[in-house]
Design a protein around this motif. Structure first.
Motif, PDB file in Angstrom:
ATOM      1  N   ASN A 283       9.834  -3.585  77.280  1.00  0.00           N
ATOM      2  CA  ASN A 283      10.108  -3.818  75.856  1.00  0.00           C
ATOM      3  C   ASN A 283       9.223  -2.992  74.933  1.00  0.00           C
ATOM      4  OD1 ASN A 283      11.993  -5.729  76.634  1.00  0.00           O
ATOM      5  ND2 ASN A 283      10.515  -7.401  76.552  1.00  0.00           N
ATOM      6  N   HIS A 284       8.258  -2.260  75.475  1.00  0.00           N
ATOM      7  CA  HIS A 284       7.328  -1.489  74.657  1.00  0.00           C
ATOM      8  C   HIS A 284       7.285  -0.041  75.134  1.00  0.00           C
ATOM      9  CE1 HIS A 284       6.012  -5.663  74.120  1.00  0.00           C
ATOM     10  NE2 HIS A 284       5.665  -5.281  72.912  1.00  0.00           N
ATOM     11  N   THR A 285       6.752   0.813  74.285  1.00  0.00           N
ATOM     12  CA  THR A 285       6.634   2.231  74.641  1.00  0.00           C
ATOM     13  C   THR A 285       5.226   2.717  74.334  1.00  0.00           C
ATOM     14  OG1 THR A 285       7.365   2.918  72.442  1.00  0.00           O
ATOM     15  CG2 THR A 285       9.064   2.702  74.154  1.00  0.00           C
ATOM     16  N   GLY A 286       4.898   3.863  74.894  1.00  0.00           N
ATOM     17  CA  GLY A 286       3.630   4.522  74.592  1.00  0.00           C
ATOM     18  C   GLY A 286       2.420   3.767  75.093  1.00  0.00           C
ATOM     19  N   ALA A 287       1.413   3.671  74.215  1.00  0.00           N
ATOM     20  CA  ALA A 287       0.132   3.063  74.573  1.00  0.00           C
ATOM     21  C   ALA A 287       0.273   1.569  74.868  1.00  0.00           C
ATOM     22  CB  ALA A 287      -0.888   3.276  73.467  1.00  0.00           C
ATOM     23  N   GLU A 288       1.169   0.894  74.165  1.00  0.00           N
ATOM     24  CA  GLU A 288       1.372  -0.540  74.416  1.00  0.00           C
ATOM     25  C   GLU A 288       1.896  -0.774  75.833  1.00  0.00           C
ATOM     26  OE1 GLU A 288       4.009  -1.705  71.320  1.00  0.00           O
ATOM     27  OE2 GLU A 288       2.388  -2.075  69.893  1.00  0.00           O
ATOM     28  N   ARG A 289       2.790   0.091  76.256  1.00  0.00           N
ATOM     29  CA  ARG A 289       3.335  -0.024  77.606  1.00  0.00           C
ATOM     30  C   ARG A 289       2.230   0.148  78.646  1.00  0.00           C
ATOM     31  NH1 ARG A 289       8.892   2.318  79.751  1.00  0.00           N
ATOM     32  NH2 ARG A 289       8.623   1.791  81.926  1.00  0.00           N
TER      33      ARG A 289
ATOM     34  N   LEU B 268      -0.917  -0.389  78.212  1.00  0.00           N
ATOM     35  CA  LEU B 268      -1.806  -1.548  78.104  1.00  0.00           C
ATOM     36  C   LEU B 268      -1.266  -2.737  78.900  1.00  0.00           C
ATOM     37  CD1 LEU B 268      -4.333  -2.791  76.765  1.00  0.00           C
ATOM     38  CD2 LEU B 268      -2.838  -3.531  74.924  1.00  0.00           C
ATOM     39  N   PHE B 269       0.030  -2.994  78.793  1.00  0.00           N
ATOM     40  CA  PHE B 269       0.624  -4.102  79.544  1.00  0.00           C
ATOM     41  C   PHE B 269       0.590  -3.839  81.050  1.00  0.00           C
ATOM     42  CE2 PHE B 269       2.751  -5.282  75.483  1.00  0.00           C
ATOM     43  CZ  PHE B 269       2.305  -6.602  75.437  1.00  0.00           C
ATOM     44  N   ILE B 270       0.845  -2.606  81.436  1.00  0.00           N
ATOM     45  CA  ILE B 270       0.791  -2.278  82.866  1.00  0.00           C
ATOM     46  C   ILE B 270      -0.632  -2.435  83.397  1.00  0.00           C
ATOM     47  CG2 ILE B 270       1.028  -0.389  84.530  1.00  0.00           C
ATOM     48  CD1 ILE B 270       3.422   0.583  82.839  1.00  0.00           C
ATOM     49  N   ALA B 271      -1.620  -1.977  82.628  1.00  0.00           N
ATOM     50  CA  ALA B 271      -3.023  -2.119  83.046  1.00  0.00           C
ATOM     51  C   ALA B 271      -3.422  -3.591  83.122  1.00  0.00           C
ATOM     52  CB  ALA B 271      -3.934  -1.368  82.079  1.00  0.00           C
ATOM     53  N   ALA B 272      -2.959  -4.395  82.154  1.00  0.00           N
ATOM     54  CA  ALA B 272      -3.279  -5.824  82.168  1.00  0.00           C
ATOM     55  C   ALA B 272      -2.660  -6.505  83.382  1.00  0.00           C
ATOM     56  CB  ALA B 272      -2.795  -6.484  80.887  1.00  0.00           C
ATOM     57  N   MET B 273      -1.435  -6.140  83.706  1.00  0.00           N
ATOM     58  CA  MET B 273      -0.785  -6.727  84.886  1.00  0.00           C
ATOM     59  C   MET B 273      -1.543  -6.389  86.165  1.00  0.00           C
ATOM     60  SD  MET B 273       3.211  -5.983  84.036  1.00  0.00           S
ATOM     61  CE  MET B 273       3.668  -6.111  85.733  1.00  0.00           C
ATOM     62  N   ILE B 274      -1.933  -5.142  86.289  1.00  0.00           N
ATOM     63  CA  ILE B 274      -2.657  -4.712  87.489  1.00  0.00           C
ATOM     64  C   ILE B 274      -4.017  -5.394  87.565  1.00  0.00           C
ATOM     65  CG2 ILE B 274      -3.764  -2.725  88.599  1.00  0.00           C
ATOM     66  CD1 ILE B 274      -1.403  -1.049  87.520  1.00  0.00           C
ATOM     67  N   LEU B 275      -4.716  -5.456  86.436  1.00  0.00           N
ATOM     68  CA  LEU B 275      -6.036  -6.083  86.417  1.00  0.00           C
ATOM     69  C   LEU B 275      -5.956  -7.575  86.730  1.00  0.00           C
ATOM     70  CD1 LEU B 275      -9.078  -5.728  85.787  1.00  0.00           C
ATOM     71  CD2 LEU B 275      -8.529  -6.386  83.443  1.00  0.00           C
TER      72      LEU B 275
END
Length: 84
Positions: free
Chosen positions: A37-43, A45-52
């Motif tokens: 649902n997001h693009t660029g830096a927000e995307r 950020l969400f991927i990094a949060a999920m992995i973390l």
């Protein structure tokens, strides 16, 4: 001085760690649709949060579960430092 007592976490703290790790895994699972649902830096950020969240949840839960199953936990002190 030879009496080195290792400080093991209590059984309750191990169970709480497992609950926290399950919550972190739940958060990572809840974020699975956010990158779409997001693009660029927000995307990113969400991927990094999920992995973390997933990595910390797996490591914390695994270590706590291993210690709980092996019986590597201490008993809570009753506040009395003197030995009979």
């Amino acid at each position: 001085m030879d009496d080195h007592k290792r400080n093991y976490p209590t059984r309750v703290s191990l169970v709480l760690r497992i609950v926290v790790s399950l919550y972190l895994l739940y958060l990572a699972w809840g974020l699975r649709e956010a990158p779409a649902n997001h693009t660029g830096a927000e995307r990113l950020l969400f991927i990094a949060a999920m992995i973390l969240f997933a990595a910390v949840g797996v490591v914390l839960g695994g270590l706590s579960l291993k210690a709980l199953l092996r019986g590597e936990y201490g008993q809570p002190d009753n506040g009395d430092d003197t030995e009979p």
